[in-house]
Scaffold this motif. Structure first.
Motif, PDB file in Angstrom:
ATOM      1  N   GLY A 107      -5.176   9.559   0.632  1.00 46.17           N
ATOM      2  CA  GLY A 107      -4.033   9.167  -0.181  1.00 46.17           C
ATOM      3  C   GLY A 107      -2.704   9.316   0.533  1.00 46.17           C
ATOM      4  O   GLY A 107      -1.680   8.873   0.036  1.00 46.17           O
ATOM      5  N   GLN A 114      -3.478   5.946   2.727  1.00 43.29           N
ATOM      6  CA  GLN A 114      -3.122   5.223   1.508  1.00 43.29           C
ATOM      7  C   GLN A 114      -3.749   3.853   1.646  1.00 43.29           C
ATOM      8  O   GLN A 114      -3.253   3.020   2.390  1.00 43.29           O
ATOM      9  N   SER A 116       0.835  -1.215   0.000  1.00 44.52           N
ATOM     10  CA  SER A 116       0.000   0.000   0.000  1.00 44.52           C
ATOM     11  C   SER A 116       0.862   1.255   0.000  1.00 44.52           C
ATOM     12  O   SER A 116       0.392   2.335  -0.354  1.00 44.52           O
ATOM     13  N   SER A 117       2.135   1.119   0.347  1.00 44.15           N
ATOM     14  CA  SER A 117       2.986   2.309   0.394  1.00 44.15           C
ATOM     15  C   SER A 117       3.153   2.969  -0.966  1.00 44.15           C
ATOM     16  O   SER A 117       3.441   4.158  -1.042  1.00 44.15           O
ATOM     17  N   ILE A 118       2.966   2.218  -2.054  1.00 40.07           N
ATOM     18  CA  ILE A 118       3.133   2.821  -3.385  1.00 40.07           C
ATOM     19  C   ILE A 118       1.871   3.544  -3.829  1.00 40.07           C
ATOM     20  O   ILE A 118       1.850   4.164  -4.887  1.00 40.07           O
ATOM     21  N   MET A 119       0.811   3.434  -3.037  1.00 41.09           N
ATOM     22  CA  MET A 119      -0.491   3.963  -3.453  1.00 41.09           C
ATOM     23  C   MET A 119      -0.747   5.357  -2.893  1.00 41.09           C
ATOM     24  O   MET A 119       0.091   5.935  -2.224  1.00 41.09           O
ATOM     25  N   GLY A 120      -1.956   5.854  -3.171  1.00 42.72           N
ATOM     26  CA  GLY A 120      -2.365   7.135  -2.613  1.00 42.72           C
ATOM     27  C   GLY A 120      -2.739   8.156  -3.661  1.00 42.72           C
ATOM     28  O   GLY A 120      -3.272   9.198  -3.334  1.00 42.72           O
ATOM     29  N   SER A 139      -5.893   5.050  -6.756  1.00 37.98           N
ATOM     30  CA  SER A 139      -5.407   4.300  -5.596  1.00 37.98           C
ATOM     31  C   SER A 139      -5.531   5.090  -4.299  1.00 37.98           C
ATOM     32  O   SER A 139      -4.962   4.724  -3.286  1.00 37.98           O
ATOM     33  N   GLN A 140      -6.295   6.179  -4.344  1.00 33.39           N
ATOM     34  CA  GLN A 140      -6.736   6.816  -3.104  1.00 33.39           C
ATOM     35  C   GLN A 140      -7.890   5.980  -2.614  1.00 33.39           C
ATOM     36  O   GLN A 140      -8.990   6.070  -3.170  1.00 33.39           O
ATOM     37  N   SER A 167     -13.288  10.020  -0.644  1.00 35.87           N
ATOM     38  CA  SER A 167     -11.952   9.429  -0.825  1.00 35.87           C
ATOM     39  C   SER A 167     -10.993  10.425  -1.470  1.00 35.87           C
ATOM     40  O   SER A 167      -9.783  10.268  -1.394  1.00 35.87           O
TER      41      SER A 167
END
Lengths: 583, 583
Positions: free
Chosen positions: B573, B578, A569-573, A577-578, B569
């Motif tokens: 992020g 995230q 999940s660290s690559i998201m946001g 991917s929010q 949402s």
């Protein structure tokens, strides 16, 4: 009299320096046994004067170039990167590391991850699975040229050795350097009309250059702005012991420039390129393009009573106002500050493509270390490199399509099957080569933009033909160093003019082609590559010139997505991917 | 002769201008009937020369100040903000809009939302539930002072009218302006030793100032760098018809400066403050602090054969090198470019606090529009304002705690019950007032930092006493304008010296206190506020001086979180958001 005292003091300093270097070397050897190497990096904006001109740069733990990662084959590298920038994100790419099994840690913003926000820490973790000389650098906007880059040096496992001998191992990164800010540059590049940033103000050898402060058009009222006595910009000095042989690792992190590197009066024997052993050959000038790494062997076999110039010069572009990069090759025990008695060696003629083409063609895999490429490929993709306009805005394109980033990184979109995250129509597999004259300015400058990608069937063999062409200026074609993420490729051939699939493909070197991750396509020329689409993930392939990729000169390959493991999940946001569900 | 021709041409131009303004006015009136107002904003970095000195600024749709939002009470505002910055995020706060029911659209990075990434579009949607003069501006890092700000003007519903009359409605924003970049500034503020950025280079009246280019220490080689003929920096000119009365809305967006504003020879009748009607009073100098808005009535009742200066001056800080802001109050049909025949009026004495305190105390709610405060409060929070050091780094603190942002915005952390997202220990409710001498430099400069917050019981009445003190310099206490998000507060009183809860609380104005969202605490003084914790959400309360909040001068209040609706949402992020599940 006082000169002599000073000289003797400095000699003892030089001896102490040598001694310290030996100690550091020993420490490195003992540290090599650990299998996990953990780094904590603080990324900051701060003032530095790498070429004597003070400007804001991006540092890692206070340094630019950043700390060198030294590891041994098969080690796991863990880098905890804390973004202390104020409002800017970042992402760090591990250039030449294939990220097998960890495609999410390739560090390519928009392709494999969302950017890392200010105030947060992102942890990269990956295995360095091959020995060799690699790089890391920002892969977000044009941040790389603000100073966020460094080296990765991967040694052989204990008990193994290279097929060549040397006494000492040294590492330098070559770079070009601008005085204006990246934002200034980006605004100009994105403007209508286009405002070109011009050639760099200086060339750095391992983060040190020497701008002529008195050449500032107007002397600055700020006495601290440019000062040749800053320690930041004392020239790089490589101290060598007469008779000894040095493995010198040389990398290029230039934002724009193709370089020629030489050590006055010394032969350079090329033995490694991008982590692969090269059948040795000797050069006086090493041509090196942004994103490439080489190892050369150099023996301190010249008159030991004097020092010698180390120089970098711009080739392939006319840059008369950019002074050469200058370091000093110091023969111990000469005074480290003693200038060579000669004028620095002349640079190669900037627009003579032949010796550069010859060097490219001279780089072959070393006997005994040849990885034979598949005899045939399953697919051929031809990528025409052109300069274009889109709605009056200057762009670079591939097959007349200029690359744009989607909001959701491809790896996330592909793995999570977010089909509306990017254009599902792939970009063209080639161009209308029968009717395209690569030697002229095209009457129609227009291109389109897309964030579509090339989907490669897993485990197939793919050929890529990079085809150069005329820019939007008459009689002008540039050199583009193309870098592939996640793979090495075999370099099957280089040629002049338009690639002919019948004539040229028959002449591919399938016997001992070098494997690389970065390769130039020369002016008006072509370069042919082959690689196996065997690394599940989404991978950028792009011109390594910072402004060219910024202006759309790149593509993305995706393969084996169904084999990609669970995304962290660290690559998201960002983008879609929010708020994705991560159990 | 040619002068006369030119003059007559310009007169017809001025008439056309007036006519256009009338048409625009009519269009606004007809547009007022719509209930949803939709804006599409493109945020870019570009070169502007608001004070004749060219620098990179942040614009909205090419403008700074950005477009004015004009709406009617109860309208819904939808702003789609596209971040076209290269590597910088953003967030936009709607200053003075309470965001009742939409706490997630308050636009405060780290408190109510994650930052908006480059290349993405964020949609703010909220209701403007009260008429009045409001602002919007960046609320991320120190981006506001790069030019990202503008006005929100909310009119009364059809058929309703203000309790005062005027012929025309005008709006200006006052600002201060630096030539160096925000990054430069931030690096200095965050450095050890601290490097202070100094006073601003100019003062802007509605985005226009006039830097004396010839005062550059060294004439620039770049002829475009500073040029007083740039149209960007032609002075603000307010054209008035003799005898008419103007409602002039005046806001301050300064990054640092407290200002005095005057129109030479004209009385200003204060009638509105932060969206609330004021019992009218007359001033010659209007003192205004960053984040405040006022409406004044000004009648063009002076000699109509000449024009008059409009000036802004810095007060409360010694800034002899910052020239006053200058506009021209043009009596129609005088030539708009005709300078007033007088020298601009003198500024108030910068360090005379009394008239500023007097003005603060003069601002009362207008008869007939008084909202009576609760007679007693449920809780009193005392906030001591101090300058400190933490590990040798200069900070601002509240009760000796310097505020830091968490990675996960409070609103998300609170609503999703992420108790490890920030320090669950609340900051102190007060300070050791019995033993603290506010008039001296403290022997112990040290403070601590925390991201803890004040949790307020829902629907309770809270008093806040802002207590000023000496800075780290002897005989120095600054003016801090404190701004509360999500609420208006009653201003119960101002005083000099240390607040005495027995003596001073008994003198609170509970009869006709003005309600505001931004209020100064004067040097060595105190300011007492009361508000109802009736707006579910997490709300910043902070010094509106850009560098002071950056250096920790703020707190966060949270209330009624259990009543906050489902978070969109789009605000997520970052940090622990995230990958949060959003069904």
């Amino acid at each position: 009299m006082s000169d002599m005292v000073w000289g003797s003091k400095c000699r003892s300093k030089a001896i102490m320096l040598l001694f310290s270097m030996l100690i550091i070397g020993l420490l490195n050897v003992s540290a090599v046994e650990a299998r996990i190497r953990r780094y904590k990096w603080e990324v900051n904006t701060e003032y530095k004067a790498p070429d004597c001109f003070r400007k804001l740069v991006i540092t890692i733990n206070g340094q630019t170039p950043g700390p060198t990662i030294r590891a041994q084959q098969h080690d796991t590298i863990i880098v905890e990167v804390t973004n202390n920038l104020f409002t800017e994100n970042l992402a760090i790419h591990w250039h030449g590391i294939r990220q097998i099994g960890t495609p999410w840690f390739d560090g390519t913003e928009g392709v494999t991850q969302c950017p890392v926000l200010p105030g947060t820490t992102f942890t990269y973790q990956f295995v360095v699975d091959r020995p060799g000389t690699y790089l890391y650098h920002a892969h977000y906007g044009m941040q790389r040229e603000n100073g966020l880059y460094g080296s990765i040096i991967v040694g052989l496992p204990e008990g193994e050795s290279e097929p060549f001998t040397y006494d000492y191992d040294r590492n330098i990164i070559l770079n070009d350097w601008y005085h204006n800010t990246t934002t200034d540059q980006a605004v100009g590049l994105a403007s209508v009309p286009f405002r070109w940033i011009g050639e760099p103000q200086s060339l750095l050898i391992h983060g040190r250059g020497r701008f002529n402060c008195s050449s500032l058009a107007v002397p600055s009222s700020d006495s601290g702005l440019c000062n040749t006595s800053y320690s930041d910009c004392s020239p790089y000095r490589m101290i060598v012991v007469p008779g000894k042989t040095y493995r010198l690792r040389i990398s290029s992190m230039t934002s724009l420039s193709a370089l020629s590197f030489q050590i006055e009066g010394h032969n350079l024997t090329v033995v490694e390129a991008d982590g692969h052993f090269v059948e040795p050959f000797v050069v006086q000038n090493l041509f090196i393009y942004s994103g490439e790494t080489y190892s050369v062997l150099v023996t301190a076999d010249q008159d030991p009573t004097r020092n010698y110039w180390m120089t970098s010069n711009i080739v392939s572009r006319l840059a008369p106002n950019t002074p050469p990069g200058q370091g000093v090759f110091v023969y111990y025990p000469n005074h480290v500050r003693r200038s060579p008695p000669t004028i620095p060696p002349a640079a190669p003629v900037w627009n003579d493509t032949r010796p550069r083409m010859q060097q490219s063609q001279a780089i072959k895999a070393r006997q005994g270390y040849i990885i034979t490429p598949p005899a045939v490929s399953d697919r051929v993709i031809v990528l025409l490199n052109t300069q274009n306009e889109i709605n009056g805005r200057r762009r670079w394109s591939v097959n007349n399509v200029s690359f744009t980033h989607p909001k959701t990184p491809y790896l996330i979109a592909l793995k999570e099957n977010l089909t509306d995250a990017f254009d599902q129509t792939p970009p063209p597999n080639g161009y209308d080569d029968a009717n395209y004259d690569i030697f002229v300015v095209q009457p129609n400058k227009n291109a389109t933009s897309s964030n579509g990608i090339y989907r490669l069937d897993f485990n197939t063999t793919v050929d890529v033909i990079l085809q150069n062409a005329n820019t939007m200026n008459p009689n002008n074609s540039e050199t583009h160093p193309w870098h592939l993420h996640g793979h090495d490729f075999w370099v099957l051939g280089y040629g002049e003019g338009k690639f002919d699939k019948f004539r040229d493909a028959g002449k591919y070197n399938l016997v001992n082609p070098i494997m690389k991750n970065t390769v130039p396509v020369h002016p008006y020329g072509w370069t042919a590559l082959r690689f196996r689409a065997d690394n599940p993930g989404a991978w950028a392939f792009h011109c390594h010139i910072e402004s060219h990729f910024f202006m759309g000169m790149g593509v993305v390959f995706a393969e084996g997505i169904e084999k990609v493991g669970k995304l962290p999940s660290s690559i998201m946001g960002c983008g879609q991917s929010q708020g994705l569900y991560r159990p």
